[in-house]
Design a protein around this motif. Structure first.
Motif, PDB file in Angstrom:
ATOM      1  N   ALA A  86      32.162   0.369  -9.722  1.00 10.13           N
ATOM      2  CA  ALA A  86      31.387  -0.733 -10.272  1.00 10.13           C
ATOM      3  C   ALA A  86      32.277  -1.927 -10.600  1.00 10.13           C
ATOM      4  CB  ALA A  86      30.654  -0.277 -11.533  1.00 10.13           C
ATOM      5  N   VAL A  87      31.705  -3.128 -10.424  1.00  7.39           N
ATOM      6  CA  VAL A  87      32.366  -4.371 -10.826  1.00  7.39           C
ATOM      7  C   VAL A  87      31.366  -5.199 -11.614  1.00  7.39           C
ATOM      8  CG1 VAL A  87      33.502  -6.482 -10.057  1.00  7.39           C
ATOM      9  CG2 VAL A  87      33.868  -4.345  -8.796  1.00  7.39           C
ATOM     10  N   LEU A  88      31.738  -5.592 -12.821  1.00  7.17           N
ATOM     11  CA  LEU A  88      30.867  -6.423 -13.639  1.00  7.17           C
ATOM     12  C   LEU A  88      30.938  -7.870 -13.192  1.00  7.17           C
ATOM     13  CD1 LEU A  88      31.703  -3.901 -15.644  1.00  7.17           C
ATOM     14  CD2 LEU A  88      30.485  -5.311 -17.303  1.00  7.17           C
ATOM     15  N   THR A  89      29.865  -8.590 -13.443  1.00  8.59           N
ATOM     16  CA  THR A  89      29.770  -9.985 -12.979  1.00  8.59           C
ATOM     17  C   THR A  89      30.436 -10.946 -13.961  1.00  8.59           C
ATOM     18  OG1 THR A  89      27.583 -10.169 -14.021  1.00  8.59           O
ATOM     19  CG2 THR A  89      27.647  -9.593 -11.671  1.00  8.59           C
ATOM     20  N   PHE A  90      31.690 -10.690 -14.280  1.00 10.89           N
ATOM     21  CA  PHE A  90      32.431 -11.600 -15.134  1.00 10.89           C
ATOM     22  C   PHE A  90      32.625 -12.941 -14.417  1.00 10.89           C
ATOM     23  CE2 PHE A  90      34.697  -7.712 -17.133  1.00 10.89           C
ATOM     24  CZ  PHE A  90      33.657  -7.537 -18.036  1.00 10.89           C
ATOM     25  N   PRO A  91      32.898 -14.000 -15.150  1.00  8.83           N
ATOM     26  CA  PRO A  91      33.153 -15.288 -14.508  1.00  8.83           C
ATOM     27  C   PRO A  91      34.329 -15.212 -13.529  1.00  8.83           C
ATOM     28  CG  PRO A  91      32.757 -15.581 -16.859  1.00  8.83           C
ATOM     29  CD  PRO A  91      32.859 -14.098 -16.628  1.00  8.83           C
ATOM     30  N   PRO A  92      34.374 -16.124 -12.553  1.00 12.89           N
ATOM     31  CA  PRO A  92      35.398 -16.064 -11.500  1.00 12.89           C
ATOM     32  C   PRO A  92      36.827 -16.035 -12.014  1.00 12.89           C
ATOM     33  CG  PRO A  92      33.696 -17.648 -10.918  1.00 12.89           C
ATOM     34  CD  PRO A  92      33.400 -17.208 -12.309  1.00 12.89           C
ATOM     35  N   GLU A  93      37.104 -16.753 -13.094  1.00 17.39           N
ATOM     36  CA  GLU A  93      38.478 -16.803 -13.598  1.00 17.39           C
ATOM     37  C   GLU A  93      38.920 -15.450 -14.150  1.00 17.39           C
ATOM     38  OE1 GLU A  93      35.736 -18.695 -16.744  1.00 17.39           O
ATOM     39  OE2 GLU A  93      35.961 -18.688 -14.561  1.00 17.39           O
ATOM     40  N   VAL A  94      37.976 -14.618 -14.591  1.00 18.31           N
ATOM     41  CA  VAL A  94      38.301 -13.269 -15.060  1.00 18.31           C
ATOM     42  C   VAL A  94      38.484 -12.331 -13.873  1.00 18.31           C
ATOM     43  CG1 VAL A  94      37.535 -11.317 -16.469  1.00 18.31           C
ATOM     44  CG2 VAL A  94      37.050 -13.661 -17.209  1.00 18.31           C
ATOM     45  N   LEU A  95      37.603 -12.426 -12.887  1.00 18.97           N
ATOM     46  CA  LEU A  95      37.692 -11.573 -11.704  1.00 18.97           C
ATOM     47  C   LEU A  95      38.971 -11.826 -10.915  1.00 18.97           C
ATOM     48  CD1 LEU A  95      34.006 -11.884 -10.475  1.00 18.97           C
ATOM     49  CD2 LEU A  95      35.081  -9.798 -11.308  1.00 18.97           C
ATOM     50  N   ALA A  96      39.490 -13.037 -10.984  1.00 18.58           N
ATOM     51  CA  ALA A  96      40.673 -13.397 -10.206  1.00 18.58           C
ATOM     52  C   ALA A  96      41.959 -12.821 -10.787  1.00 18.58           C
ATOM     53  CB  ALA A  96      40.791 -14.914 -10.114  1.00 18.58           C
ATOM     54  N   ASP A  97      41.917 -12.307 -11.995  1.00 17.22           N
ATOM     55  CA  ASP A  97      43.111 -11.800 -12.671  1.00 17.22           C
ATOM     56  C   ASP A  97      42.903 -10.326 -13.024  1.00 17.22           C
ATOM     57  OD1 ASP A  97      45.106 -11.089 -14.491  1.00 17.22           O
ATOM     58  OD2 ASP A  97      45.164 -13.069 -15.412  1.00 17.22           O
ATOM     59  N   PRO A  98      43.525  -9.395 -12.284  1.00 23.48           N
ATOM     60  CA  PRO A  98      43.299  -7.970 -12.551  1.00 23.48           C
ATOM     61  C   PRO A  98      43.588  -7.557 -13.993  1.00 23.48           C
ATOM     62  CG  PRO A  98      44.423  -8.251 -10.465  1.00 23.48           C
ATOM     63  CD  PRO A  98      44.385  -9.603 -11.111  1.00 23.48           C
ATOM     64  N   ASP A  99      44.600  -8.115 -14.596  1.00 28.09           N
ATOM     65  CA  ASP A  99      44.920  -7.760 -15.980  1.00 28.09           C
ATOM     66  C   ASP A  99      43.838  -8.263 -16.929  1.00 28.09           C
ATOM     67  OD1 ASP A  99      47.265  -6.500 -15.235  1.00 28.09           O
ATOM     68  OD2 ASP A  99      48.488  -8.308 -15.511  1.00 28.09           O
ATOM     69  N   ARG A 100      43.395  -9.462 -16.691  1.00 32.46           N
ATOM     70  CA  ARG A 100      42.342 -10.024 -17.546  1.00 32.46           C
ATOM     71  C   ARG A 100      41.032  -9.256 -17.364  1.00 32.46           C
ATOM     72  NH1 ARG A 100      40.652 -16.468 -17.731  1.00 32.46           N
ATOM     73  NH2 ARG A 100      39.174 -16.293 -19.467  1.00 32.46           N
ATOM     74  N   ALA A 141      28.219 -18.834  -4.145  1.00 33.15           N
ATOM     75  CA  ALA A 141      28.804 -18.209  -5.338  1.00 33.15           C
ATOM     76  C   ALA A 141      28.762 -16.695  -5.225  1.00 33.15           C
ATOM     77  CB  ALA A 141      28.059 -18.673  -6.587  1.00 33.15           C
ATOM     78  N   LEU A 142      27.677 -16.160  -4.671  1.00 32.11           N
ATOM     79  CA  LEU A 142      27.566 -14.713  -4.515  1.00 32.11           C
ATOM     80  C   LEU A 142      28.600 -14.195  -3.520  1.00 32.11           C
ATOM     81  CD1 LEU A 142      25.957 -12.188  -5.373  1.00 32.11           C
ATOM     82  CD2 LEU A 142      24.457 -12.599  -3.398  1.00 32.11           C
ATOM     83  N   ALA A 143      28.788 -14.909  -2.417  1.00 30.65           N
ATOM     84  CA  ALA A 143      29.796 -14.502  -1.432  1.00 30.65           C
ATOM     85  C   ALA A 143      31.193 -14.519  -2.047  1.00 30.65           C
ATOM     86  CB  ALA A 143      29.735 -15.424  -0.211  1.00 30.65           C
ATOM     87  N   ASP A 144      31.473 -15.509  -2.870  1.00 26.26           N
ATOM     88  CA  ASP A 144      32.777 -15.576  -3.542  1.00 26.26           C
ATOM     89  C   ASP A 144      32.941 -14.408  -4.511  1.00 26.26           C
ATOM     90  OD1 ASP A 144      33.415 -17.884  -2.193  1.00 26.26           O
ATOM     91  OD2 ASP A 144      32.900 -19.226  -3.857  1.00 26.26           O
ATOM     92  N   PHE A 145      31.864 -14.048  -5.203  1.00 20.69           N
ATOM     93  CA  PHE A 145      31.916 -12.909  -6.124  1.00 20.69           C
ATOM     94  C   PHE A 145      32.198 -11.613  -5.366  1.00 20.69           C
ATOM     95  CE2 PHE A 145      29.430  -9.341  -7.891  1.00 20.69           C
ATOM     96  CZ  PHE A 145      30.208  -9.088  -9.017  1.00 20.69           C
ATOM     97  N   TYR A 146      31.517 -11.394  -4.253  1.00 20.86           N
ATOM     98  CA  TYR A 146      31.765 -10.188  -3.451  1.00 20.86           C
ATOM     99  C   TYR A 146      33.231 -10.124  -3.014  1.00 20.86           C
ATOM    100  CZ  TYR A 146      26.698  -9.330  -2.842  1.00 20.86           C
ATOM    101  OH  TYR A 146      25.375  -9.052  -3.026  1.00 20.86           O
ATOM    102  N   ALA A 147      33.754 -11.231  -2.539  1.00 22.11           N
ATOM    103  CA  ALA A 147      35.143 -11.249  -2.065  1.00 22.11           C
ATOM    104  C   ALA A 147      36.109 -10.942  -3.211  1.00 22.11           C
ATOM    105  CB  ALA A 147      35.465 -12.606  -1.438  1.00 22.11           C
ATOM    106  N   ALA A 148      35.845 -11.501  -4.374  1.00 20.47           N
ATOM    107  CA  ALA A 148      36.703 -11.243  -5.531  1.00 20.47           C
ATOM    108  C   ALA A 148      36.608  -9.787  -5.963  1.00 20.47           C
ATOM    109  CB  ALA A 148      36.311 -12.171  -6.676  1.00 20.47           C
ATOM    110  N   ALA A 149      35.416  -9.217  -5.908  1.00 19.60           N
ATOM    111  CA  ALA A 149      35.233  -7.814  -6.297  1.00 19.60           C
ATOM    112  C   ALA A 149      36.001  -6.884  -5.366  1.00 19.60           C
ATOM    113  CB  ALA A 149      33.745  -7.463  -6.292  1.00 19.60           C
ATOM    114  N   VAL A 150      35.977  -7.170  -4.073  1.00 21.04           N
ATOM    115  CA  VAL A 150      36.709  -6.349  -3.102  1.00 21.04           C
ATOM    116  C   VAL A 150      38.205  -6.444  -3.341  1.00 21.04           C
ATOM    117  CG1 VAL A 150      37.239  -6.063  -0.658  1.00 21.04           C
ATOM    118  CG2 VAL A 150      34.874  -6.434  -1.379  1.00 21.04           C
TER     119      VAL A 150
END
Length: 221
Positions: A86-100, A141-150
């Motif tokens: 599972a990946v939560l729909t956090f804002p992009p700046e959070v998804l971009a940083d694994p530690d965050r 935005a959804l496509a960007d979220f999918y890419a970040a989640a992967v």
């Protein structure tokens, strides 16, 4: 299901996706809804006692509690969802940083029964902030979220493949072997028939993404 109000005034759980697993709901009490977001757009489905609803990987889903909502949740792939699918729909700046992301998704004591529930509400509200931005941002935005989640889950894929191979793939392979045996007129596997039962959940009230979980482990052959 959680019944406290999120920051947008809607009571319920944390929107998220699963990358490789389907999920099914069997509603056993109360009423509510599930909000979804996919390439097909935003939708909302009513949930009431007796409803069965299921969806495929990549469906962003958010449970809404209109009162006393209780659901039996069935997940695919032999515990893969519990292994980080599972990946939560956090804002992009959070998804971009694994530690965050790891810090934002973490719960005290791993979310075990009795853990501080306010942490679950905090991560829900952060996920709803991202969910609202996804709705407003449209397909791009959804496509960007999918890419970040992967990207976020790349390091876990080898472990997921092992779990899938030893669980869901093995079960399907055994079924094929049984069909081959039946075609040969060989009833040997029927002599190995067995019954397995688990009278109670292994734990009650674990903090989940959408509510308090009474959990059963996936079956093992």
């Amino acid at each position: 299901m959680y019944d406290t109000m999120a920051q947008d005034g809607v009571p319920g759980g944390s929107p998220h996706i699963h990358l490789a697993c389907g999920e099914a709901y069997v509603v056993i009490g109360g009423s509510g809804a599930v909000q979804t977001l996919s390439a097909a757009g935003f939708a909302e489905y009513e949930l009431k006692s007796g409803t069965v609803l299921w969806f495929t990987p990549g469906t962003v889903h958010r449970l809404v509690n209109h009162g006393g909502l209780e659901i039996v949740v069935v997940m695919a792939n032999s515990g893969l969802p519990e292994a980080g699918d599972a990946v939560l729909t956090f804002p992009p700046e959070v998804l971009a940083d694994p530690d965050r992301y790891a810090e934002a998704v973490a719960l005290p004591d791993g979310g075990r029964p009795g853990a501080d529930i306010t942490a679950a509400y905090r991560r829900r509200d952060l996920a709803i902030e991202g969910f609202q931005r996804l709705r407003e941002g449209g397909p791009e935005a959804l496509a960007d979220f999918y890419a970040a989640a992967v990207r976020l889950k790349q390091s876990q894929l080898a472990g997921w493949r092992t779990r899938w191979r030893d669980g869901a793939l093995r079960a399907a392979t055994v079924t094929g072997e049984q069909l081959d045996a039946l075609e040969r007129g060989d009833p040997g596997h029927l002599l190995e028939a067995a019954v397995h039962a688990q009278p109670q959940p292994v734990e009650h009230g674990r903090l989940g993404m959408c509510g308090l979980l009474d959990t059963y482990p996936p079956p093992r052959n």
